[in-house]
Design an enzyme around this catalytic site. Structure first.
Site, short mmCIF file in Angstrom:
data_model
loop_
_atom_site.label_atom_id
_atom_site.label_comp_id
_atom_site.label_asym_id
_atom_site.label_seq_id
_atom_site.Cartn_x
_atom_site.Cartn_y
_atom_site.Cartn_z
N HIS A 79 -6.47 -2.04 15.25
CA HIS A 79 -6.69 -1.27 14.01
C HIS A 79 -6.51 -2.17 12.79
O HIS A 79 -7.37 -2.22 11.90
CB HIS A 79 -5.73 -0.08 13.98
CG HIS A 79 -5.83 0.77 12.77
ND1 HIS A 79 -6.56 1.94 12.73
CD2 HIS A 79 -5.31 0.63 11.52
CE1 HIS A 79 -6.47 2.47 11.52
NE2 HIS A 79 -5.71 1.69 10.77
N GLU A 80 -5.39 -2.86 12.74
CA GLU A 80 -5.12 -3.68 11.55
C GLU A 80 -6.12 -4.83 11.46
O GLU A 80 -6.59 -5.17 10.38
CB GLU A 80 -3.69 -4.23 11.56
CG GLU A 80 -2.58 -3.18 11.69
CD GLU A 80 -2.71 -2.00 10.75
OE1 GLU A 80 -3.25 -2.17 9.64
OE2 GLU A 80 -2.28 -0.89 11.13
N HIS A 85 -9.38 -3.67 10.04
CA HIS A 85 -9.36 -3.45 8.59
C HIS A 85 -9.86 -4.67 7.82
O HIS A 85 -10.23 -4.54 6.65
CB HIS A 85 -7.93 -3.17 8.13
CG HIS A 85 -7.56 -1.71 8.09
ND1 HIS A 85 -8.38 -0.75 7.56
CD2 HIS A 85 -6.43 -1.06 8.49
CE1 HIS A 85 -7.77 0.44 7.64
NE2 HIS A 85 -6.59 0.28 8.20
N GLU A 118 -9.56 4.35 6.42
CA GLU A 118 -8.70 4.77 7.53
C GLU A 118 -9.46 5.55 8.61
O GLU A 118 -9.31 5.29 9.79
CB GLU A 118 -7.50 5.56 7.02
CG GLU A 118 -6.56 4.74 6.14
CD GLU A 118 -6.04 3.47 6.79
OE1 GLU A 118 -6.20 3.30 8.01
OE2 GLU A 118 -5.48 2.61 6.06
N GLU A 155 0.85 -1.19 0.00
CA GLU A 155 0.00 0.00 0.00
C GLU A 155 0.88 1.24 0.00
O GLU A 155 1.83 1.29 0.78
CB GLU A 155 -0.90 0.03 1.23
CG GLU A 155 -1.91 1.17 1.13
CD GLU A 155 -2.89 1.20 2.32
OE1 GLU A 155 -2.84 0.32 3.19
OE2 GLU A 155 -3.70 2.13 2.35
N ALA A 158 2.00 -0.39 10.83
CA ALA A 158 1.66 -1.76 10.47
C ALA A 158 0.81 -1.74 9.21
O ALA A 158 0.39 -0.68 8.76
CB ALA A 158 0.88 -2.43 11.60
N MET A 159 0.55 -2.94 8.68
CA MET A 159 -0.18 -3.04 7.41
C MET A 159 -1.12 -4.24 7.44
O MET A 159 -0.73 -5.35 7.80
CB MET A 159 0.84 -3.17 6.28
CG MET A 159 0.22 -3.34 4.91
SD MET A 159 -0.74 -1.87 4.42
CE MET A 159 -2.02 -2.65 3.43
N GLU A 160 -2.34 -3.98 6.99
CA GLU A 160 -3.45 -4.94 7.15
C GLU A 160 -3.57 -5.98 6.04
O GLU A 160 -4.68 -6.46 5.77
CB GLU A 160 -4.75 -4.14 7.24
CG GLU A 160 -5.21 -3.45 5.93
CD GLU A 160 -4.77 -2.00 5.78
OE1 GLU A 160 -3.79 -1.59 6.42
OE2 GLU A 160 -5.42 -1.26 5.01
N ASN A 161 -2.49 -6.39 5.37
CA ASN A 161 -2.57 -7.40 4.31
C ASN A 161 -3.48 -8.55 4.72
O ASN A 161 -3.41 -9.03 5.84
CB ASN A 161 -1.18 -7.96 4.03
CG ASN A 161 -0.13 -6.88 3.99
OD1 ASN A 161 -0.22 -5.98 3.18
ND2 ASN A 161 0.83 -6.94 4.91
N1 B3K Z 1 -2.95 0.96 5.68
C1 B3K Z 1 -1.63 1.11 6.26
C2 B3K Z 1 -0.94 2.34 5.82
C3 B3K Z 1 -0.17 2.20 4.59
C4 B3K Z 1 0.69 3.43 4.35
C5 B3K Z 1 1.31 3.40 3.04
N2 B3K Z 1 2.21 4.51 2.81
C6 B3K Z 1 -1.65 1.06 7.74
C7 B3K Z 1 -2.93 1.39 8.38
O1 B3K Z 1 -3.42 2.48 8.36
O2 B3K Z 1 -3.51 0.50 8.94
ZN ZN Z 2 -5.37 1.83 8.81
#
Ligand code: B3K
Ligand code: ZN
Length: 885
Positions: free
Chosen positions: A303-304, A307, A326, A127, A268-271
């Site tokens: 939060h993640e 998502h 977000e 992302e 962090a990132m919600e993959n």
């Molecule tokens: N969705 C990611 C953020 C990604 C940022 C990319 N530059 C984390 C979050 O808000 O959960």
């Molecule tokens: Zn987020």
């Protein structure tokens, strides 16, 4: 780096994709000096775009194209066009497959976007537009596909191979290699793709969902961190339960994984099914992480996880809609944290953060609406406005509809749009349809930037027993727009009588009073609300719980603020009254400092804080919040011209006065709490956070007196405590003191003890970077030479450079411009290494218009120097050019 002037992208130009990708089959061959990626895309013409077969333009950057086939036919060089950003093909049928093979270099990827290495492990961050650095693709969130991923790597160094979804096959390969295949049954956009390979250990647990499905939960970390995962695991399970109970949302795969990596651009990132986290947002245990860090881990894990529904199952149509996922997800995680801890304290902390930093963003050159109309680089729009103000907008919908109405709306939203990529309008429409309301005017919160001002005046008519409140709303011009239309501003309010009690509220036209807190909607530029049956002139308590992200002004005198501080039934407003009182007193002191007159602190502030300190019925976390004076950054935000030296002098003077006058009470509460801490094992729960919060703020006041007994107590706490919360506060208190010998000794002991723990060393850097004693820049420069420091690790940059430039205002704004020069040099260096981090670090310079003409010229000069420094990333270019415009 760009080769041409980056161009602006507009929301109004949005068009659905020409082609769709039904299936994505990826194969990764990971090697130490390169990686091969093969992609097979099962594609078809998007029926929504009508007839004809236009060229297929795939996104791709920094890829070495090895081969490309359309259907079964390998293409020759004249059959396609390829440049820095795109691969263009010419399909001959409605449905077809595309096969590409590319070579990429994760081992030299310092931008930490796409596939890269963090230490010895491979990981991804896609992302917003990182997937195009992995393979040729339609890298946009409205192209959703079913992914199957095979990863192969050398077995000994990379025993763990992960991707999204469920593992379906694995086996040995040649030359000591092995492979694993993962399949994600849910359609998703490429930004949610993830891959991890490394020598990782995991902590495993299970969760039984509301429909009795058992889900495996795993947190993967490097072996030395296996003892720091329990708090994140507990937080995950609490989040999963909470989302079922509060939003009716159940987890959907058989496995949910979190992987901690040290080098990560954000939290962090919600993959899908495979969240990748900055290790700072996962690892926590008493000895190494503070209470604040524990609470941050809990909030980010939540939060993640949240998502998975608000972002993954229902995603964004385009990146202008970023706040759709977000803002809503921040709103959801704030609700979760409020339920797990003290709701009032959570609200206070969120509002303090919003008012200090988001309001500043809204007043600066990068101001933008919650749903921006244009951008050059989307990475620059992961902002406080999109996240925090976006969450406030969702919160206002909740306030307007009530809890039940809001839940009906969110249920409809998830049901109606499951599996789709949608817009902020779709979100609001679901809220409208579920409740039969019209939110057309409300939607201006999504499209108009700037922080509205709400001026409130009162009139009491003793004869008629009516009390009127008049509201006047305005919104300052922002770079995108000068004239703004009125917002819908929900104002929660109460009226307080002479004894401090809430009055029942009856608005003109009503036959009986309804409640003691009412939400009125201010929808016009000027509007009056009349309350009837009011026997004597009341004191208004306005914007309870901070019901709208506005700057509210009302002409309270200091005695009235003291009454509100003690009697308001709304905890948030009690705190806010104290902040307003402190702001007034600190503004007096700032003036006195600038006029070279003797500083005299209004004794009412001391009296008021003394009362708070003596009130043992109050939540101790609340007492700690009320004792905290507004930050220098907030005071700067409030002033038209930020006089950093005067603000600092005023605040330090007030703190010293408070410490001197309330010494006895502070000492008593410090000792009582330290005694309990000494006898209690560390527990990361609200009541314990509260005790330590009060203990620690008391200690930081006490140390201002420099009394030997306080030094002794600080050293005792530093040496004898069992947790990082107490230890780091003791260290910070010493670092900000004039006890040089003790300070140096404590810093050395601490560094020696924790030298192998990068997250703890980050805290060690931050504490020193934040010290406002003279000589700040020299200290920071010296620390950059420390073996634990590296510009390649974002956490280190934030801990040292970020803390210095964003929190140490007196040192950063040194009148000779040395702080500005230092930051500009770093931004130029970081621009080549990691554009996202470079652009983030820039933000203090963008606020140059807030300072005196001398500093303005210096700051502008540095921005111009950055602009002239050569090939800028689009990230840095956008921020610098907009700041200078
Ligand atoms: N969705 C990611 C953020 C990604 C940022 C990319 N530059 C984390 C979050 O808000 O959960
Ligand atoms: Zn987020």
């Amino acid at each position: 780096m760009r080769t041409e002037q980056p161009k602006m992208i507009y929301l109004k130009d949005y068009q659905a994709p020409e082609y769709l990708i039904d299936e994505t089959h990826l194969t990764f061959e990971l090697h130490d000096d390169h990686t091969l990626v093969h992609a097979q895309l099962v594609m078809r013409r998007n029926p929504a775009r009508g007839a004809g077969l236009p060229p297929l333009v795939l996104d791709g950057q920094q890829l070495e194209l090895l081969s490309v086939s359309l259907g079964d036919v390998e293409l020759g060089a004249s059959d396609y066009q390829v440049d820095d950003s795109y691969l263009t093909l010419h399909p001959k049928a409605e449905a077809f497959t595309v096969d590409t093979s590319v070579r990429i270099h994760p081992e030299t990827n310092t931008a930490l976007e796409g596939l890269y290495k963090s230490g010895s492990m491979f990981c991804t961050q896609c992302e917003a537009e990182g997937f195009r650095k992995i393979t040729y693709y339609l890298d946009r969130p409205d192209v959703m596909s079913k992914f199957t991923t095979t990863v192969s790597a050398e077995q000994h160094s990379y025993p763990v191979l992960l991707s999204n979804g469920n593992p379906i096959a694995s086996g040995p390969g040649e030359d000591g290699r092995h492979w694993a295949t993962w399949e994600d049954p849910f359609m998703k956009p490429a930004y949610l793709f993830a891959l991890v390979a490394g020598d990782l250990w995991c902590v495993e647990d299970t969760f039984t969902t509301m429909s009795a499905r058992e889900v495996t939960l795993r947190i993967y970390v490097e072996p030395e961190n296996i003892d720091k995962c329990q708090h994140a695991m507990t937080s995950l399970k609490k989040s999963m339960r909470w989302d079922e109970e509060v939003y009716g949302r159940e987890y959907d795969l058989d496995i949910f994984m979190i992987v901690a990596v040290n080098d990560f651009n954000m939290g962090a990132m919600e993959n899908k099914g495979l969240n990748i986290f900055n290790s700072s947002a996962v690892l926590a245990r008493a000895e190494t992480a503070t209470d604040a860090a524990h609470q941050r881990v809990e909030a980010i894990v939540a939060h993640e996880y949240f998502h998975n529904w608000s972002g993954n199952r229902v995603t964004c149509r385009d990146w202008f809609q970023l706040s759709l996922k977000e803002g809503f997800t921040v709103y959801r995680d704030a609700g979760f944290s409020s339920d797990m801890n003290s709701a009032t304290v959570k609200r206070i902390q969120d509002v303090a953060y919003l008012r200090t930093h988001q309001f500043a963003e809204d007043a600066g050159p990068m101001a933008h609406a919650v749903r921006p109309d244009s951008f050059i680089e989307i990475s620059n729009f992961y902002t406080l406005t999109v996240y925090e103000k976006g969450a406030e907008v969702v919160g206002m919908i909740h306030t307007l509809l009530g809890a039940e109405g809001f839940r009906k709306g969110s249920d409809l939203y998830f049901e109606r749009h499951d599996g789709q990529a949608v817009t902020c309008d779709d979100f609001v429409k679901a809220m409208e349809d579920a409740n039969g309301v019209d939110l057309t005017q409300f939607k201006r919160w999504y499209s108009q930037a700037g922080t509205p001002r709400l001026q409130v005046t009162e009139a009491y008519d003793a004869a008629a027993k009516t009390y009127s409140l008049h509201f006047h709303q305005t919104c300052p011009a922002t770079p995108d727009k000068v004239e703004k239309l009125p917002f819908v501003i929900p104002v929660a309010l109460g009226l307080i009588d002479a004894h401090g009690n809430d009055l029942p509220l009856r608005l003109a036209g009503e036959t009986e009073a309804v409640g003691t807190t009412r939400v009125i909607s201010v929808t016009e530029e000027d509007q009056t609300f009349v309350f009837e049956g009011i026997e004597a002139k009341p004191l208004p308590s306005l914007l309870r719980g901070f019901s709208a992200p506005v700057k509210l002004s009302f002409d309270y005198d200091r005695d009235q603020l003291m009454v509100l501080m003690q009697h308001d039934s709304d905890g948030f407003n009690r705190w806010d009254a104290g902040q307003r009182l402190a702001v007034q007193c600190l503004q007096d002191l700032t003036q006195q400092y600038m006029q070279n007159s003797t500083m005299v602190l209004d004794p009412r502030l001391i009296t008021a804080l003394g009362t708070v300190l003596a009130d043992h019925s109050l939540d101790q976390a609340m007492v700690a919040e009320m004792l905290s004076l507004p930050s220098e950054a907030y005071l700067a935000e409030l002033s038209d011209r930020a006089e950093v030296d005067a603000i600092h002098a005023a605040r330090e003077f007030a703190r010293a006065q408070i410490a001197e006058h309330l010494y006895g009470a502070l000492w008593q509460r410090y000792q009582a709490n330290r005694a309990i801490s000494r006898d209690t094992a560390y527990i990361p729960e609200a009541e314990h956070f509260a005790r330590r919060a009060l203990q620690n703020i008391a200690l930081s006041y006490l140390m201002l007196t420099a009394k030997p007994e306080v030094l002794e107590a600080t050293l005792e706490q530093f040496d004898a405590c069992d947790n990082m919360t107490e230890r780091l506060t003791a260290l910070a208190v010493l670092v900000n003191s004039r006890f040089d010998a003790e300070k140096e000794k404590a810093l050395a002991t601490f560094a020696e003890h924790f030298k192998d723990n990068p997250l703890v060393m980050d805290q060690w850097f931050s504490v020193q970077a934040g010290s406002t004693l003279p000589g700040g820049l020299a200290r920071v420069k010296a620390l950059m030479q420390h073996p634990a420091f590296t510009l390649k690790n974002p956490n280190k940059v934030r801990a040292l450079i970020g803390a210095f430039a964003q929190q140490n205002l007196v040192n950063f704004h040194a009148v000779d411009g040395s702080g500005y020069r230092f930051l500009a040099d770093l931004v130029i260096e970081l621009n080549a290494l990691n554009p996202q981090i470079a652009s983030r670090q820039l933000s203090p310079l963008t606020r140059w218009r807030k300072y005196d003409p001398h500093r303005q010229a210096l700051m502008r000069g540095e921005l111009e120097r950055i602009l002239a420094s050569g090939a800028l990333s689009s990230d840095v270019y956008e921020v610098v050019s907009k700041s200078l415009a």
